[in-house]
Design a protein around this motif. Structure first.
Motif, PDB file in Angstrom:
ATOM      1  N   TYR A   6      58.192  34.839  41.252  1.00  0.00           N
ATOM      2  CA  TYR A   6      57.420  34.891  42.493  1.00  0.00           C
ATOM      3  C   TYR A   6      58.166  35.740  43.521  1.00  0.00           C
ATOM      4  N   TYR A   7      57.468  36.677  44.135  1.00  0.00           N
ATOM      5  CA  TYR A   7      57.980  37.415  45.283  1.00  0.00           C
ATOM      6  C   TYR A   7      57.631  36.553  46.485  1.00  0.00           C
ATOM      7  N   VAL A   8      58.644  36.116  47.265  1.00  0.00           N
ATOM      8  CA  VAL A   8      58.432  35.093  48.281  1.00  0.00           C
ATOM      9  C   VAL A   8      58.998  35.492  49.641  1.00  0.00           C
ATOM     10  N   THR A   9      58.614  34.737  50.641  1.00  0.00           N
ATOM     11  CA  THR A   9      59.243  34.835  51.963  1.00  0.00           C
ATOM     12  C   THR A   9      60.258  33.705  52.061  1.00  0.00           C
ATOM     13  N   GLY A  10      61.114  33.774  53.058  1.00  0.00           N
ATOM     14  CA  GLY A  10      62.069  32.685  53.265  1.00  0.00           C
ATOM     15  C   GLY A  10      63.474  33.074  52.857  1.00  0.00           C
ATOM     16  N   GLU A  11      64.198  32.142  52.272  1.00  0.00           N
ATOM     17  CA  GLU A  11      65.620  32.302  51.941  1.00  0.00           C
ATOM     18  C   GLU A  11      65.910  33.485  51.031  1.00  0.00           C
ATOM     19  N   GLY A  12      65.105  33.712  50.035  1.00  0.00           N
ATOM     20  CA  GLY A  12      65.339  34.798  49.104  1.00  0.00           C
ATOM     21  C   GLY A  12      64.140  35.708  49.026  1.00  0.00           C
ATOM     22  N   ASP A  13      64.236  36.662  48.131  1.00  0.00           N
ATOM     23  CA  ASP A  13      63.132  37.592  47.928  1.00  0.00           C
ATOM     24  C   ASP A  13      62.278  37.200  46.713  1.00  0.00           C
ATOM     25  N   PHE A  14      62.938  36.593  45.721  1.00  0.00           N
ATOM     26  CA  PHE A  14      62.237  36.153  44.512  1.00  0.00           C
ATOM     27  C   PHE A  14      62.683  34.754  44.145  1.00  0.00           C
ATOM     28  N   VAL A  15      61.776  34.004  43.542  1.00  0.00           N
ATOM     29  CA  VAL A  15      62.109  32.732  42.914  1.00  0.00           C
ATOM     30  C   VAL A  15      61.689  32.855  41.458  1.00  0.00           C
ATOM     31  N   LEU A  16      62.632  32.556  40.564  1.00  0.00           N
ATOM     32  CA  LEU A  16      62.392  32.630  39.131  1.00  0.00           C
ATOM     33  C   LEU A  16      62.468  31.239  38.520  1.00  0.00           C
ATOM     34  N   VAL A  17      61.673  31.009  37.516  1.00  0.00           N
ATOM     35  CA  VAL A  17      61.806  29.830  36.665  1.00  0.00           C
ATOM     36  C   VAL A  17      62.179  30.379  35.299  1.00  0.00           C
ATOM     37  N   ALA A  18      63.340  29.941  34.793  1.00  0.00           N
ATOM     38  CA  ALA A  18      63.850  30.471  33.538  1.00  0.00           C
ATOM     39  C   ALA A  18      64.234  29.340  32.595  1.00  0.00           C
ATOM     40  N   LEU A  19      64.174  29.626  31.318  1.00  0.00           N
ATOM     41  CA  LEU A  19      64.565  28.685  30.266  1.00  0.00           C
ATOM     42  C   LEU A  19      65.821  29.188  29.586  1.00  0.00           C
ATOM     43  N   ALA A  20      66.552  28.270  28.937  1.00  0.00           N
ATOM     44  CA  ALA A  20      67.726  28.667  28.151  1.00  0.00           C
ATOM     45  C   ALA A  20      68.065  27.567  27.152  1.00  0.00           C
ATOM     46  N   ARG A  21      68.792  27.971  26.100  1.00  0.00           N
ATOM     47  CA  ARG A  21      69.269  27.004  25.104  1.00  0.00           C
ATOM     48  C   ARG A  21      70.340  26.111  25.715  1.00  0.00           C
ATOM     49  N   ASP A  22      71.256  26.745  26.471  1.00  0.00           N
ATOM     50  CA  ASP A  22      72.407  26.038  27.041  1.00  0.00           C
ATOM     51  C   ASP A  22      72.957  26.893  28.180  1.00  0.00           C
ATOM     52  N   LEU A  23      74.071  26.472  28.749  1.00  0.00           N
ATOM     53  CA  LEU A  23      74.644  27.213  29.881  1.00  0.00           C
ATOM     54  C   LEU A  23      75.131  28.597  29.471  1.00  0.00           C
ATOM     55  N   ASP A  24      75.661  28.737  28.261  1.00  0.00           N
ATOM     56  CA  ASP A  24      76.087  30.066  27.802  1.00  0.00           C
ATOM     57  C   ASP A  24      74.901  31.022  27.719  1.00  0.00           C
ATOM     58  N   ASP A  25      73.788  30.522  27.223  1.00  0.00           N
ATOM     59  CA  ASP A  25      72.567  31.332  27.121  1.00  0.00           C
ATOM     60  C   ASP A  25      72.097  31.741  28.517  1.00  0.00           C
ATOM     61  N   PHE A  26      72.158  30.805  29.471  1.00  0.00           N
ATOM     62  CA  PHE A  26      71.759  31.117  30.844  1.00  0.00           C
ATOM     63  C   PHE A  26      72.717  32.122  31.478  1.00  0.00           C
ATOM     64  N   GLU A  27      74.007  31.978  31.200  1.00  0.00           N
ATOM     65  CA  GLU A  27      74.975  32.934  31.738  1.00  0.00           C
ATOM     66  C   GLU A  27      74.678  34.349  31.235  1.00  0.00           C
ATOM     67  N   ALA A  28      74.329  34.467  29.960  1.00  0.00           N
ATOM     68  CA  ALA A  28      73.974  35.785  29.411  1.00  0.00           C
ATOM     69  C   ALA A  28      72.738  36.342  30.124  1.00  0.00           C
ATOM     70  N   LEU A  29      71.771  35.489  30.406  1.00  0.00           N
ATOM     71  CA  LEU A  29      70.579  35.910  31.154  1.00  0.00           C
ATOM     72  C   LEU A  29      70.974  36.418  32.536  1.00  0.00           C
ATOM     73  N   THR A  30      71.837  35.684  33.241  1.00  0.00           N
ATOM     74  CA  THR A  30      72.222  36.118  34.597  1.00  0.00           C
ATOM     75  C   THR A  30      72.959  37.448  34.554  1.00  0.00           C
ATOM     76  N   ARG A  31      73.727  37.679  33.524  1.00  0.00           N
ATOM     77  CA  ARG A  31      74.417  38.970  33.416  1.00  0.00           C
ATOM     78  C   ARG A  31      73.407  40.109  33.227  1.00  0.00           C
ATOM     79  N   ARG A  32      72.445  39.908  32.318  1.00  0.00           N
ATOM     80  CA  ARG A  32      71.441  40.951  32.062  1.00  0.00           C
ATOM     81  C   ARG A  32      70.568  41.212  33.282  1.00  0.00           C
ATOM     82  N   LEU A  33      70.098  40.152  33.883  1.00  0.00           N
ATOM     83  CA  LEU A  33      69.069  40.275  34.913  1.00  0.00           C
ATOM     84  C   LEU A  33      69.632  40.417  36.326  1.00  0.00           C
TER      85      LEU A  33
END
Length: 159
Positions: free
Chosen positions: A101-128
């Protein structure tokens, strides 16, 4: 999407289809007191007008090995239209991002993301996020417990 006036039967059909898009025409017809061919014509008209945009199966993320859900608020460095569109495209291309979502307020975007575990999420944050020089910062919340998920638009409520 063309502007299509919706009568109470259209709205009722939309609510019923959002509960179970696999229902038979006969079952829907019985619910709205029309013939099956009349229901079929209405559904075809709703699709052609872009009111119904897709018919999908909802999958339980944990059942396919993606038990973790994250809510991520992203703040961009620059908010030019091309930068906003570029981030939106990048998020849309990431399979683990369910919603963006492109939003107003604190940030510019709000994302809802899924992951297998924290390592998987960390890899997502690095890519994105980390690899994008236009991302100023981001904040992550981990969803605790089973989230309330819904995709239904209460069509009958708007009438």
């Amino acid at each position: 999407m063309t502007s299509l006036p919706l009568d109470p039967i259209d709205r009722q059909l939309l609510d019923l289809l959002q509960q179970d898009a696999g229902r038979s025409l006969e079952s829907l017809a019985g619910e709205v007191a029309l013939s099956a061919p009349a229901v079929q014509r209405r559904i075809r008209r709703l699709r052609a007008a872009g009111v119904i945009t897709a018919q999908v199966a909802l999958v339980e993320p944990a059942a396919v090995g993606l038990p973790m859900t994250f809510i991520v608020t992203v703040e961009l460095e620059r908010e030019r239209a091309d930068q906003i569109d570029g981030f939106r495209r990048k998020a849309a291309a990431e399979p683990l991002v369910q919603q963006c979502y492109y939003v107003t307020g604190e940030g510019d975007f709000v994302l809802v993301a899924l992951a297998r575990d924290l390592d998987d999420f960390e890899a997502l944050t690095r890519r994105l996020l980390f690899d994008d020089p236009n991302v100023r910062r981001f904040r992550t919340s981990v969803v605790m417990g089973k989230p309330l998920r819904g995709t239904a638009v209460p069509a009958g409520h708007a009438s």
